[in-house]
Design an enzyme around this catalytic site. Structure first.
Site, PDB file in Angstrom:
ATOM      1  N   ASP A  81     -18.389 -48.067 -29.112  1.00  0.00           N
ATOM      2  CA  ASP A  81     -18.576 -49.518 -29.092  1.00  0.00           C
ATOM      3  C   ASP A  81     -17.285 -50.320 -29.164  1.00  0.00           C
ATOM      4  OD1 ASP A  81     -21.394 -49.653 -28.833  1.00  0.00           O
ATOM      5  OD2 ASP A  81     -21.589 -49.008 -30.918  1.00  0.00           O
TER       6      ASP A  81
ATOM      7  N   ASP B 102     -25.323 -48.187 -22.481  1.00  0.00           N
ATOM      8  CA  ASP B 102     -24.552 -49.284 -23.068  1.00  0.00           C
ATOM      9  C   ASP B 102     -23.046 -49.070 -22.905  1.00  0.00           C
ATOM     10  OD1 ASP B 102     -26.895 -48.210 -24.247  1.00  0.00           O
ATOM     11  OD2 ASP B 102     -26.771 -49.547 -25.957  1.00  0.00           O
TER      12      ASP B 102
HETATM   13  N1  GLY Z   1     -26.791 -50.117 -28.673  1.00  0.00           N
HETATM   14  C1  GLY Z   1     -26.549 -51.349 -28.074  1.00  0.00           C
HETATM   15  C2  GLY Z   1     -27.782 -52.092 -27.759  1.00  0.00           C
HETATM   16  O1  GLY Z   1     -28.657 -52.167 -28.606  1.00  0.00           O
HETATM   17  O2  GLY Z   1     -27.887 -52.600 -26.691  1.00  0.00           O
END
Ligand code: GLY
Length: 413
Positions: free
Chosen positions: A122, A185
């Site tokens: 992230d 993601d």
């Molecule tokens: N894990 C990132 C989202 O919830 O989009």
């Protein structure tokens, strides 16, 4: 402070806009969408939110339905960049130094991310929304140092045998740790690598981003271009073990935000590479999403939840897609398609503005996002990333209505 708006944006995108025969000229469209009024609303809500945040290094993440109380998180949380990013967008929108001061304060909370080992993928979400926007607007050399260091940290998760970044370097249910997992993601984090490779970082970062996008394209999608949330690969051979969901309804369903990351991600990868295969793919993953949307263009949290129309919505996916569609509309020579994308993005923003704004319910911008339904978490909440992409999309829309490219960059000096 001497604020000087300096246009240094994408000539390419501007030319594409013109070549598409766009007749976008003023801020209030025929359908009556007043973007300035929405941005004024965002300023008012965020001013009120700012007063509620403790001065203790924490950052707002979400508000439960029927509550006014933000849940705060620290810099390690995956959402930590969105609030400072939203503040940077408000600075870009208003030129008011109040927003620069606030954005700088919350951005600096994230500095430890650049000097500690990667907790997960992230880092791109966290550092490019905060420091990335901050550097774009201020050219502060300290911000650039953090961005470059963080890109190198993110690169430590790249596995050359698989060709993607490891998303979760830890035990997560159903991910067969210590095998290599990659989630949809993760596409958004590539923007950090592309930027770093073009701004003083290693060229290898560019190659890693291209490899990640290519391997994901080949393994993360069904024949109809709907996406799997997660793919697990053998970490030694790179062979795909399985494709599953984590936050979606089922392994075979289209989780709305996962597909929104694919739409936004491949649009961005085309911008950064100019490789037509990524553009073609961006159109394909967009098509299936648009064709399966409900009439009001705001998706249910998962397109295949059997309880639809009673299932919760996900305003965050709508905001992400609205922003991506505005950009994607400038990358096609097909004037009909460009208009469809632009008109749908406008309609999404109109719907979000008319029916999803928090107003006096709380100090977030939007209601009705869904974070992780299978875990029973953040269902029908206000969530900070919905707000971030909503403001981003409003700014892109405003630039396009003024006849500019959506990513036209303004730096203040
Ligand atoms: N894990 C990132 C989202 O919830 O989009």
């Amino acid at each position: 402070m001497n604020l000087k708006k300096q246009i240094v944006g994408s000539l390419f995108a501007t030319l594409m806009l013109v070549s598409c025969g766009s007749t976008i000229t003023n801020n209030k469209s025929d359908k009556g969408f007043d973007v300035d009024a929405q941005l004024t609303y965002c300023v008012k809500q965020s001013s009120d939110a700012l007063k509620l945040i403790p001065n203790d290094g924490t950052i707002p993440r979400n508000i439960a339905p029927d509550s006014k109380q933000w849940k705060f998180v620290d810099y390690k949380d995956w959402t930590s960049g969105f609030w400072p990013g939203e503040l940077w967008y408000l600075y870009e929108s208003t030129g008011d130094q109040k927003w620069e001061t606030a954005a700088d304060k919350f951005t600096n909370y994230l500095a430890p991310l650049s000097v500690t080992p990667a907790l997960d993928h992230d880092l791109g979400f966290q550092v490019f929304t905060s420091y990335g926007n901050g550097y774009r607007l201020t050219k502060n050399p300290e911000y650039k140092k953090v961005i470059l260091k963080t890109a190198d940290t993110l690169a430590t998760l790249f596995n050359p045998k698989v060709g993607t970044i490891l998303s979760w370097p830890r035990e997560v249910p159903n991910m067969e740790w210590p095998q290599h997992n990659t989630i949809m993601d993760n596409m958004i984090n590539l923007e950090l690598l592309f930027w770093a490779s073009k701004n003083g970082g290693s060229k290898k970062l560019y190659d890693m981003a291209v490899s990640h996008a290519t391997v994901t394209m080949n393994n993360h999608f069904r024949p109809d271009y709907t996406s799997y949330h997660a793919v697990v690969y053998d970490k030694e051979t790179g062979k795909k073990i399985k494709a599953v969901t984590h936050q979606g309804y089922s392994d075979s369903s289209m989780w709305a935000r996962g597909q929104s990351w694919a739409i936004y991600g491949y649009t961005m990868v085309y911008r950064e590479t100019k490789d037509p295969k990524f553009l073609d793919f961006a159109h394909k993953v967009t098509r299936v999403y648009l064709d399966r949307l409900p009439k009001d263009l705001i998706p249910y949290w998962d397109f295949d939840d059997p309880t639809i129309p009673k299932a919760p919505r996900d305003a965050s996916a709508a905001a992400v897609v609205a922003s991506a569609l505005l950009e994607l509309s400038t990358y096609t020579q097909d004037a009909v398609l460009a208009k469809e994308y632009f008109d749908k993005a406008e309609a999404m923003l109109k719907e979000l503005s008319e029916h999803y704004q928090s107003r006096d319910k709380n100090t977030a911008l939007l209601l009705h996002s869904t974070g992780h339904k299978p875990a029973g978490s953040e269902i029908d909440y206000s969530i900070i990333y919905a707000d971030y992409y909503y403001v981003e999309a409003l700014l892109r829309y405003k630039k396009m209505k003024a006849g500019n490219a959506p990513l036209l960059t303004y730096s203040f000096d």
